[in-house]
Design a protein around this motif. Structure first.
Motif, PDB file in Angstrom:
ATOM      1  N   PRO A  38     -14.290  13.443  -2.668  1.00 30.58           N
ATOM      2  CA  PRO A  38     -15.266  14.436  -2.201  1.00 30.58           C
ATOM      3  C   PRO A  38     -16.501  13.816  -1.554  1.00 30.58           C
ATOM      4  N   LYS A  39     -16.901  12.621  -1.978  1.00 30.37           N
ATOM      5  CA  LYS A  39     -18.066  11.995  -1.343  1.00 30.37           C
ATOM      6  C   LYS A  39     -17.771  11.680   0.121  1.00 30.37           C
ATOM      7  N   TRP A  40     -16.563  11.216   0.389  1.00 29.96           N
ATOM      8  CA  TRP A  40     -16.182  10.879   1.757  1.00 29.96           C
ATOM      9  C   TRP A  40     -16.002  12.146   2.596  1.00 29.96           C
ATOM     10  N   THR A  41     -15.332  13.152   2.068  1.00 24.41           N
ATOM     11  CA  THR A  41     -15.161  14.384   2.834  1.00 24.41           C
ATOM     12  C   THR A  41     -16.498  15.085   3.058  1.00 24.41           C
ATOM     13  N   SER A  42     -17.431  14.949   2.119  1.00 25.07           N
ATOM     14  CA  SER A  42     -18.766  15.509   2.309  1.00 25.07           C
ATOM     15  C   SER A  42     -19.494  14.806   3.448  1.00 25.07           C
ATOM     16  N   VAL A  43     -19.344  13.484   3.532  1.00 22.71           N
ATOM     17  CA  VAL A  43     -19.938  12.738   4.650  1.00 22.71           C
ATOM     18  C   VAL A  43     -19.409  13.273   5.977  1.00 22.71           C
ATOM     19  N   MET A  44     -18.101  13.423   6.072  1.00 27.15           N
ATOM     20  CA  MET A  44     -17.518  13.898   7.323  1.00 27.15           C
ATOM     21  C   MET A  44     -18.045  15.276   7.695  1.00 27.15           C
ATOM     22  N   SER A  45     -18.148  16.166   6.714  1.00 28.82           N
ATOM     23  CA  SER A  45     -18.623  17.519   6.973  1.00 28.82           C
ATOM     24  C   SER A  45     -20.100  17.524   7.378  1.00 28.82           C
ATOM     25  N   ARG A  46     -20.927  16.805   6.630  1.00 26.86           N
ATOM     26  CA  ARG A  46     -22.360  16.774   6.943  1.00 26.86           C
ATOM     27  C   ARG A  46     -22.616  16.147   8.307  1.00 26.86           C
ATOM     28  N   TYR A  47     -21.877  15.098   8.614  1.00 29.16           N
ATOM     29  CA  TYR A  47     -22.086  14.414   9.895  1.00 29.16           C
ATOM     30  C   TYR A  47     -21.750  15.326  11.072  1.00 29.16           C
ATOM     31  N   GLU A 100       0.821  -1.205   0.000  1.00 27.49           N
ATOM     32  CA  GLU A 100       0.000   0.000   0.000  1.00 27.49           C
ATOM     33  C   GLU A 100       0.857   1.258   0.000  1.00 27.49           C
ATOM     34  N   ASP A 101       0.311   2.313  -0.568  1.00 32.30           N
ATOM     35  CA  ASP A 101       0.864   3.662  -0.464  1.00 32.30           C
ATOM     36  C   ASP A 101      -0.119   4.492   0.352  1.00 32.30           C
ATOM     37  N   ILE A 102       0.401   5.423   1.138  1.00 31.48           N
ATOM     38  CA  ILE A 102      -0.450   6.233   2.009  1.00 31.48           C
ATOM     39  C   ILE A 102      -0.353   7.702   1.639  1.00 31.48           C
ATOM     40  N   SER A 103      -1.460   8.428   1.786  1.00 31.38           N
ATOM     41  CA  SER A 103      -1.491   9.871   1.535  1.00 31.38           C
ATOM     42  C   SER A 103      -2.431  10.527   2.540  1.00 31.38           C
ATOM     43  N   SER A 104      -2.111  11.758   2.927  1.00 31.81           N
ATOM     44  CA  SER A 104      -2.990  12.523   3.817  1.00 31.81           C
ATOM     45  C   SER A 104      -3.884  13.487   3.048  1.00 31.81           C
ATOM     46  N   ASN A 105      -3.807  13.467   1.721  1.00 30.32           N
ATOM     47  CA  ASN A 105      -4.617  14.358   0.883  1.00 30.32           C
ATOM     48  C   ASN A 105      -5.937  13.669   0.538  1.00 30.32           C
ATOM     49  N   LEU A 106      -7.008  14.070   1.180  1.00 30.06           N
ATOM     50  CA  LEU A 106      -8.322  13.461   0.959  1.00 30.06           C
ATOM     51  C   LEU A 106      -9.136  14.164  -0.132  1.00 30.06           C
ATOM     52  N   LYS A 107      -8.563  15.155  -0.803  1.00 29.76           N
ATOM     53  CA  LYS A 107      -9.304  15.892  -1.826  1.00 29.76           C
ATOM     54  C   LYS A 107      -9.820  15.013  -2.965  1.00 29.76           C
ATOM     55  N   PRO A 108      -9.133  13.917  -3.330  1.00 20.79           N
ATOM     56  CA  PRO A 108      -9.666  13.074  -4.410  1.00 20.79           C
ATOM     57  C   PRO A 108     -10.958  12.344  -4.043  1.00 20.79           C
ATOM     58  N   GLN A 137      -8.266  10.705   8.268  1.00 17.72           N
ATOM     59  CA  GLN A 137      -6.978  11.377   8.199  1.00 17.72           C
ATOM     60  C   GLN A 137      -6.154  11.018   6.966  1.00 17.72           C
ATOM     61  N   HIS A 138      -6.324   9.810   6.454  1.00 22.90           N
ATOM     62  CA  HIS A 138      -5.477   9.331   5.371  1.00 22.90           C
ATOM     63  C   HIS A 138      -6.286   8.495   4.385  1.00 22.90           C
ATOM     64  N   TRP A 139      -5.646   8.216   3.237  1.00 22.53           N
ATOM     65  CA  TRP A 139      -6.161   7.191   2.344  1.00 22.53           C
ATOM     66  C   TRP A 139      -4.982   6.354   1.853  1.00 22.53           C
ATOM     67  N   ARG A 194      -7.260   2.624  13.331  1.00 22.58           N
ATOM     68  CA  ARG A 194      -7.545   1.196  13.140  1.00 22.58           C
ATOM     69  C   ARG A 194      -8.632   0.943  12.104  1.00 22.58           C
ATOM     70  N   LEU A 195      -9.249   2.000  11.615  1.00 25.34           N
ATOM     71  CA  LEU A 195     -10.428   1.858  10.766  1.00 25.34           C
ATOM     72  C   LEU A 195     -10.170   2.358   9.354  1.00 25.34           C
ATOM     73  N   ARG A 196     -10.721   1.644   8.378  1.00 27.30           N
ATOM     74  CA  ARG A 196     -10.644   2.082   6.990  1.00 27.30           C
ATOM     75  C   ARG A 196     -11.927   1.687   6.245  1.00 27.30           C
ATOM     76  N   ILE A 197     -12.558   2.663   5.621  1.00 29.01           N
ATOM     77  CA  ILE A 197     -13.561   2.367   4.612  1.00 29.01           C
ATOM     78  C   ILE A 197     -12.795   1.822   3.413  1.00 29.01           C
ATOM     79  N   MET A 198     -13.103   0.609   2.980  1.00 29.49           N
ATOM     80  CA  MET A 198     -12.327  -0.025   1.909  1.00 29.49           C
ATOM     81  C   MET A 198     -13.213  -0.260   0.692  1.00 29.49           C
TER      82      MET A 198
END
Length: 218
Positions: free
Chosen positions: A47-56, A37-45, A209-211, A154-158
């Motif tokens: 938007p559906k997931w970041t929208s969930v976090m914001s709405r919640y 795996e490769d890891i990144s902290s840039n969640l901009k790619p 925080q990451h993907w 410990r958690l990841r939406i996969m």
């Protein structure tokens, strides 16, 4: 007899290749979850997931006294809060089983019926009001386990390919517990060890925080 079209022959060949690859890997006893795996902290790619976090975050500010009066604040929320609060001192195994059972008891509803869209990612509150499809189960489990005290790292939406269904895209929740990766899936009743699954090929995973991008080990 009508001649077989070129397109059909290509689809047939590709299907056979996928089936052969899955069978070969299964015969070798190697799960696709044995991955690099490769890891990144840039969640901009995502938007559906970041929208969930914001709405919640916004929906959590609505007081429970407004349940049933405000959109996506159903009166089952206090019961859910009681459930997760009661799990905070439980073992990881008990948390995973209880949350998986709770979420999977909800009916499966496609996004076209709920939202008139092909793909909409729901918050837990939206899920509790109108139910949802695969990623909505995974998201509801994610936030339920966070509320029950499971650390975010410990958690990841996969997002995976279901190779039993020709590579169709599916979403699950992965939970890391020491050297184990547990999978919570609306299509599987029990919580299962990822390494016992041979028909899912992970594409990417994300938390708050990451993907991670997944690819086969060399």
């Amino acid at each position: 007899m009508q001649p077989i079209s070129f397109r059909f022959r290509i689809i047939f060949v590709l299907t056979c290749v996928v089936c052969f690859a899955v069978a070969e890997r299964a015969d070798a006893g190697v799960s696709y979850f044995d991955m690099s795996e490769d890891i990144s902290s840039n969640l901009k790619p995502f938007p559906k997931w970041t929208s969930v976090m914001s709405r919640y975050r916004g929906q959590q500010k609505t007081p429970d006294s407004e349940c049933g009066k405000t959109a996506f604040h159903p009166c089952v929320i206090p019961q859910w809060k009681s459930l997760v609060a009661g799990l905070r001192d439980e073992s990881m195994e008990n948390k995973l089983e209880a949350i998986n059972d709770w979420a999977n008891a909800h009916p499966y509803i496609v996004d076209q019926l709920n939202w008139g869209l092909n793909d909409y990612w729901s918050t837990p509150y939206e899920f509790m009001e109108v139910n949802g499809d695969c990623e909505d189960y995974a998201i509801a489990k994610y936030y339920s386990l966070r509320a029950a005290g499971v650390p975010e790292d410990r958690l990841r939406i996969m997002v995976v390919q279901d190779l039993n269904l020709g590579g169709i895209i599916h979403a699950i929740l992965g939970v890391y517990d020491d050297d184990k990766l547990w999978i919570l899936d609306n299509q599987i009743k029990q919580v299962v060890d990822a390494y016992s699954i041979y028909h899912y090929r992970p594409i990417y995973g994300a938390n708050g925080q990451h993907w991670w991008r997944y690819y086969p080990k060399n």
